[in-house]
Design a protein around this motif. Structure first.
Motif, short mmCIF file in Angstrom:
data_model
loop_
_atom_site.label_atom_id
_atom_site.label_comp_id
_atom_site.label_asym_id
_atom_site.label_seq_id
_atom_site.Cartn_x
_atom_site.Cartn_y
_atom_site.Cartn_z
N ASP A 146 11.44 -29.87 15.88
CA ASP A 146 12.47 -30.05 14.87
C ASP A 146 12.97 -28.68 14.46
OD1 ASP A 146 13.86 -32.05 13.62
OD2 ASP A 146 12.49 -32.25 11.92
N GLY A 147 14.29 -28.47 14.43
CA GLY A 147 14.77 -27.14 14.11
C GLY A 147 16.22 -27.10 13.68
N LEU A 148 16.70 -25.88 13.43
CA LEU A 148 18.08 -25.67 13.03
C LEU A 148 18.57 -24.34 13.59
CD1 LEU A 148 18.18 -23.35 10.57
CD2 LEU A 148 17.25 -25.23 9.26
N LEU A 149 19.88 -24.22 13.68
CA LEU A 149 20.52 -22.98 14.11
C LEU A 149 21.69 -22.70 13.19
CD1 LEU A 149 20.79 -20.67 16.18
CD2 LEU A 149 22.30 -22.15 17.50
N ALA A 150 21.72 -21.48 12.61
CA ALA A 150 22.81 -21.04 11.74
C ALA A 150 23.65 -20.02 12.49
CB ALA A 150 22.24 -20.43 10.46
N GLU A 151 24.98 -20.24 12.50
CA GLU A 151 25.88 -19.41 13.30
C GLU A 151 27.16 -19.10 12.53
OE1 GLU A 151 25.82 -21.05 17.64
OE2 GLU A 151 25.79 -22.76 16.26
N ARG A 152 27.94 -18.18 13.10
CA ARG A 152 29.29 -17.97 12.60
C ARG A 152 30.14 -19.19 12.91
NH1 ARG A 152 30.76 -12.38 15.50
NH2 ARG A 152 32.85 -13.23 15.14
N GLN A 153 31.07 -19.50 12.03
CA GLN A 153 31.94 -20.65 12.26
C GLN A 153 32.79 -20.47 13.52
OE1 GLN A 153 32.17 -23.51 10.74
NE2 GLN A 153 31.18 -23.28 8.76
N ASP A 154 33.18 -19.22 13.82
CA ASP A 154 34.10 -18.97 14.93
C ASP A 154 33.39 -18.62 16.23
OD1 ASP A 154 33.12 -16.55 14.09
OD2 ASP A 154 35.03 -15.49 14.23
N ARG A 155 32.08 -18.66 16.24
CA ARG A 155 31.36 -18.29 17.46
C ARG A 155 30.04 -19.04 17.51
NH1 ARG A 155 30.24 -12.06 19.46
NH2 ARG A 155 29.47 -12.58 21.54
N ARG A 156 30.03 -20.14 18.24
CA ARG A 156 28.87 -21.02 18.26
C ARG A 156 28.31 -21.16 19.67
NH1 ARG A 156 30.63 -26.08 14.33
NH2 ARG A 156 31.85 -24.86 12.84
N ALA A 157 27.00 -21.32 19.72
CA ALA A 157 26.33 -21.54 21.00
C ALA A 157 26.62 -22.97 21.48
CB ALA A 157 24.83 -21.34 20.85
N ASP A 158 26.56 -23.15 22.77
CA ASP A 158 26.76 -24.49 23.35
C ASP A 158 25.41 -25.22 23.30
OD1 ASP A 158 27.34 -26.76 24.75
OD2 ASP A 158 28.34 -25.74 26.40
N LEU A 159 25.13 -25.83 22.15
CA LEU A 159 23.84 -26.50 21.98
C LEU A 159 23.74 -27.76 22.82
CD1 LEU A 159 23.16 -26.03 18.16
CD2 LEU A 159 22.21 -24.76 20.08
N VAL A 160 24.85 -28.38 23.13
CA VAL A 160 24.82 -29.57 23.98
C VAL A 160 24.29 -29.19 25.36
CG1 VAL A 160 26.18 -31.40 25.04
CG2 VAL A 160 26.69 -30.67 22.70
N GLU A 161 24.82 -28.10 25.89
CA GLU A 161 24.36 -27.63 27.20
C GLU A 161 22.90 -27.19 27.12
OE1 GLU A 161 23.44 -24.75 30.34
OE2 GLU A 161 23.67 -24.26 28.22
N LEU A 162 22.53 -26.53 26.01
CA LEU A 162 21.15 -26.07 25.86
C LEU A 162 20.17 -27.23 25.83
CD1 LEU A 162 19.06 -23.80 25.25
CD2 LEU A 162 19.49 -24.27 22.82
N ILE A 163 20.47 -28.26 25.05
CA ILE A 163 19.58 -29.42 24.98
C ILE A 163 19.50 -30.11 26.33
CG2 ILE A 163 19.27 -31.71 23.95
CD1 ILE A 163 20.24 -30.54 21.32
N GLY A 164 20.62 -30.13 27.05
CA GLY A 164 20.59 -30.68 28.40
C GLY A 164 19.62 -29.92 29.28
N ARG A 165 19.60 -28.58 29.17
CA ARG A 165 18.67 -27.78 29.96
C ARG A 165 17.23 -28.00 29.52
NH1 ARG A 165 19.08 -22.11 29.80
NH2 ARG A 165 20.41 -22.09 27.97
N VAL A 166 17.02 -28.17 28.21
CA VAL A 166 15.68 -28.46 27.69
C VAL A 166 15.15 -29.76 28.28
CG1 VAL A 166 14.41 -29.14 25.62
CG2 VAL A 166 15.86 -27.11 25.57
N LEU A 167 15.98 -30.80 28.25
CA LEU A 167 15.54 -32.10 28.75
C LEU A 167 15.34 -32.07 30.27
CD1 LEU A 167 17.76 -34.49 26.61
CD2 LEU A 167 15.36 -33.88 26.27
#
Length: 251
Positions: A146-167
């Motif tokens: 369980d976690g969270l990620l705090a980022e700039r509004q104008d520069r965000r990581a592709d968490l969808v792609e990251l979770i896909g790689r995790v799975l």
């Protein structure tokens, strides 16, 4: 009838997860399951670290002050598991909700980050309940990420792609679908992406509404020294995913 030799495993010992007495959805993890969970966490830790999400220890309870700013954005069907002290009706806090890592917010709320400090993220391995009440295999995760990620509004990581790689690293790849999870959208529709494998939830991802982030005073200073609201994303990887889709329960 003679007892089997002590070296012979019982049927329950052959299972990764064994159902125990008590409410539906409460299980006991065998030693083999714990080994698999540890191995899975080692697999995904470097992937999460690649986007500055680091492992930490978070409290078991979510204190009431952390739930107040987000109340109006909660899914109306949210399963609230409130814990109290013995003999008291006063709530001491919530049991964690999978994919709603409010207990991690103090690490980014009321902090004054520079844009150079971002992104900042944290994850923990621990128990949580699925957000929607009801019996079934997703009733409780004894050990989930369980976690969270705090980022700039104008520069965000592709968490969808990251979770896909995790799975994929856990051998339970799946395509996400938009569902209502712990939070609701401004229009009442679902705002989360939920991954499922054979009908079981393996991961979820959703964004903390910007208005809620403001109430938590989650902000940073941009390159022009202007105060900006952080973009905060919540995610979780389920116990079923950490067991790599091989969970078996005794009935």
């Amino acid at each position: 009838m003679p007892l089997p030799p002590s070296s012979t495993p019982s049927p329950a010992e052959d299972r990764l997860v064994r159902r125990e007495y008590g409410p539906e959805g409460h299980y006991v993890l065998t030693s083999r399951a714990l080994e698999r969970l540890r191995d899975s966490q080692l697999r995904i830790e470097p992937l999460l670290r690649s986007v500055s999400v680091r492992r930490t220890h978070l409290p078991v309870l979510v204190p009431p002050p952390l739930t107040h700013p987000v109340r109006e954005w909660l899914n109306p069907e949210l399963r609230k598991v409130v814990l109290t002290a013995h003999g008291s009706d006063q709530p001491k806090g919530w049991y964690p909700t999978a994919g709603l890592c409010l207990r991690g917010l103090p690490l980014v709320a009321k902090q004054r980050f520079s844009w150079r400090d971002l992104p900042v993220g944290y994850w923990t391995g621990g128990p949580a309940v699925a957000p929607v009440a009801g019996a079934g295999p997703d009733a409780e995760d004894l050990v989930c990420v369980d976690g969270l990620l705090a980022e700039r509004q104008d520069r965000r990581a592709d968490l969808v792609e990251l979770i896909g790689r995790v799975l994929t690293a856990l051998d339970v790849p799946a395509e996400p679908a938009r569902e209502t999870w712990a939070l609701k959208g401004s229009d009442g529709n679902g705002t989360a992406l939920v991954w499922r494998h054979d009908g079981r939830v393996t991961a979820s991802l959703e964004q903390l509404p910007e208005a809620a982030a403001k109430q938590y005073s989650a902000c940073y200073m941009d390159a022009e020294n202007r105060l900006q609201t952080l973009a905060v994303s919540f995610f979780h990887i389920s116990q079923y995913a950490l067991l790599r889709g091989t969970e078996v329960t005794g009935r």
